[in-house]
Structures are given as structure tokens and as C-alpha cells.
Design a protein around this motif. Structure first.
Motif: not given
Length: 318
Positions: A91-93, A97-98, A103-105, A165-168
Motif C-alpha cells: 500500500q506504498t506506505g 493509518i496503514g 502495528l495492531i496486526f 478496505v485493506v486496513w479494515a
């Protein structure tokens, strides 16, 4: 008979764990070079190696405390840190939010592994607890977190590749990792002798599907794994409510389930407008706003005999 293992044999499970760690870290290197297919394959190889090291250690009687700690550290990096970085690089960083979602994952994966290690020493669990994982296991969570990337490689750009969508999705899989949802464990599954030939045929078909359609096969496997979670919850609740089935094999559990079903008890379902004629009028309840017809009473003539109507004697009106 005491089994004696040489130092080389005891080193084999730890060597497989280190190979899994190297495969997981290699996924990050492939992501940095935009080779996302090889990044997914590296994490898949790490998952396969992770499923083998523990079984080989038990077969060779080479289990050790160091091996258990090394396995947890390898899982945390291969299925927690590596997938999070691969998704972040994809997601290009450029989005903060990404990075928070990544980090949460990774943190949820480490917490899941820490809880798994503490549950190994818990002796107060019921006997059926070994048949389930608490939450989604680490290899499955690492692969599920990369599902949007797999869909992107298969079908290109779409709503599944949107950043939000990816981060959710990443945060949702992280929540499944630390949840208390029971998921089935394949470690306790035993195949009967009659099912060996069909299982080998299924393995051959699965290998052919992976070789010819690797991304589609991986997508199908992940969707099937998500679909099994409701069944796993139902099975866990049924076992919790039936202590007599805790120490019996699955075949006898099926017998207990059948014996307790309403059909086995001789009960029948209530009639639902499946009878006709007078029986229907006798059992059918009136609907809302429907008038109830009262039965017609035949009149008597002067001689005390009942006068039969034209419907009762089978005649029709002209």
C-alpha cells in the motif's frame, strides 16, 4: 524400550523452525522488490514448515523448552511482522493509518502467541479443549491478513485493494487473532482406515489445483477456513453442554447426537397445513380478519327424521 536420540536428530526440528523463520523474513525482501507473488509463497512455505517442526519433534522424541520458545518467536516474525510489512509496502506506505493497522496486526499476533504458551500449562481445561484453538492460529492469521493482496494479484484493481478496505480487513483479522472464538485444530483429527484412499486422492487433486491455479486455490482455502468458524463455535458449545461426550471418539459422539435429536425420540413436527378436507378445517386456525365458519346443522322434519341436504347425498344444484 527407551528411545535414544542423537544430537543431530534432536537438532532437526529446530532447524526446520529456523528455515520457517528465514522463509517468513524473505517475504519482506520480496515485497521490497515488488515481487508480491513470491512474498505470499514465502509465508505459505513458512506455514507448511511450522506445521511440520512440532510433529517431527514429537515423533523423534526431541521436544525441548528451547524448541518451544524458538517456535513462538519464529511464528511471531513469520506470521505477524512479515505479513504486516508486506501489506504496508504493497500500500506504498504513505498512509499513517496503514502503519497503525500494521502495528495492531503484529502486536495482536504476539499477544496471541503469548496466550497460547500460557494455555499449554493450564491443567484446568476440559478434555475437549485440545480439539480447538482459542482464536485464529498464527499461520492461518498470517495468510488471512494477505487475502486482499491475493485478490489483487488474481483480479487486479478493485474495491478489495482500496486502502481503507485493506486496513479494515487487517484490523479485523487482528481481532480474530486475540478473540476467544474457538477454531478447529487439525492436530487431533484422525482419519479412519476407510478414508485413507479418498484422502490421498484429495491431496493429489489439491496439489494439482495449487500447481495450476495457485492464487485461486489459496483464496478458496482462506474462504473455506472462514466459513468453518460458525461450525466450530457450534461444535464447541455442543461439547460444553454434553460432558458425556468429552472422552468418547467422534463416532460415538455422532451416536449421542442422533439419540438426542427429536426424530430419534419419536417426536413429530406439528402439522403445517399439510392435511386436506375436514381434517384441515379441524386443525387450521383462522387467520387475522378471517371469519370462522360454523358447521351446518341439519334440520328435522315433523316425524323426527333428519332431512339430508343436497351436498350430503351427492347431488349438485342445477
Amino acid at each position: 524400550m527407551v528411545r535414544v536420540t542423537t544430537p543431530g536428530v534432536r537438532l532437526l526440528p529446530n532447524a526446520i523452525t529456523v528455515l520457517a523463520l528465514c522463509a517468513g523474513l524473505s517475504a519482506v525482501q520480496f515485497a521490497l522488490t515488488k515481487n508480491y507473488a513470491m512474498a505470499i509463497a514465502s509465508i505459505g512455505i513458512a506455514a507448511v514448515l511450522d506445521s511440520l517442526d512440532g510433529r517431527i519433534a514429537r515423533l523423534l522424541d526431541a521436544t525441548s523448552k528451547m524448541g518451544a520458545e524458538l517456535d513462538s518467536l519464529s511464528d511471531g516474525i513469520s506470521f505477524g511482522v512479515a505479513p504486516a510489512l508486506v501489506i504496508y509496502v504493497w500500500q506504498t506506505g504513505a498512509d499513517r493509518i496503514g502503519w497503525v493497522a500494521s502495528l495492531i496486526f503484529a502486536v495482536c499476533m504476539i499477544l496471541r502467541l503469548a496466550r497460547f504458551n500460557t494455555l499449554l500449562d493450564d491443567t484446568e481445561q476440559p478434555p475437549y479443549a485440545s480439539e480447538f484453538f482459542v482464536g485464529v492460529p498464527a499461520p492461518a492469521g498470517g495468510l488471512l491478513g494477505m487475502l486482499p493482496l491475493v485478490a489483487y494479484l488474481q483480479w487486479g484493481e478493485g474495491w478489495w485493494s482500496s486502502q481503507y478496505v485493506v486496513w479494515a480487513w487487517t484490523v479485523a483479522i487482528a481481532a480474530l487473532l486475540i478473540s476467544r472464538i474457538p477454531t478447529l485444530s487439525l492436530k487431533t483429527v484422525k482419519a479412519p482406515p476407510k478414508a485413507i484412499a479418498p484422502l490421498l486422492l484429495g491431496v493429489a487433486l489439491l496439489a494439482a489445483a495449487i500447481i495450476q491455479f495457485p492464487l485461486v486455490a489459496l483464496l478458496a482455502a482462506m474462504v473455506l477456513y472462514l466459513a468453518h468458524i460458525p461450525y466450530s463455535i457450534h461444535r464447541h458449545r455442543w461439547l460444553a453442554a454434553h460432558p458425556e461426550a468429552w472422552t468418547v471418539p467422534p463416532s460415538e459422539r455422532r451416536a449421542i447426537r442422533r439419540a438426542r435429536s427429536p426424530r430419534r425420540l419419536g417426536l413429530r413436527r406439528p402439522l403445517r397445513r399439510r392435511v386436506a378436507g375436514a381434517a384441515m378445517r379441524a386443525v387450521r386456525l383462522p387467520r387475522t380478519g378471517e371469519t370462522v365458519r360454523t358447521p351446518r346443522v341439519t334440520s328435522e322434519n315433523g316425524n323426527g327424521q333428519r332431512r339430508r341436504s343436497w351436498r350430503q347425498i351427492g347431488l349438485r344444484r342445477k
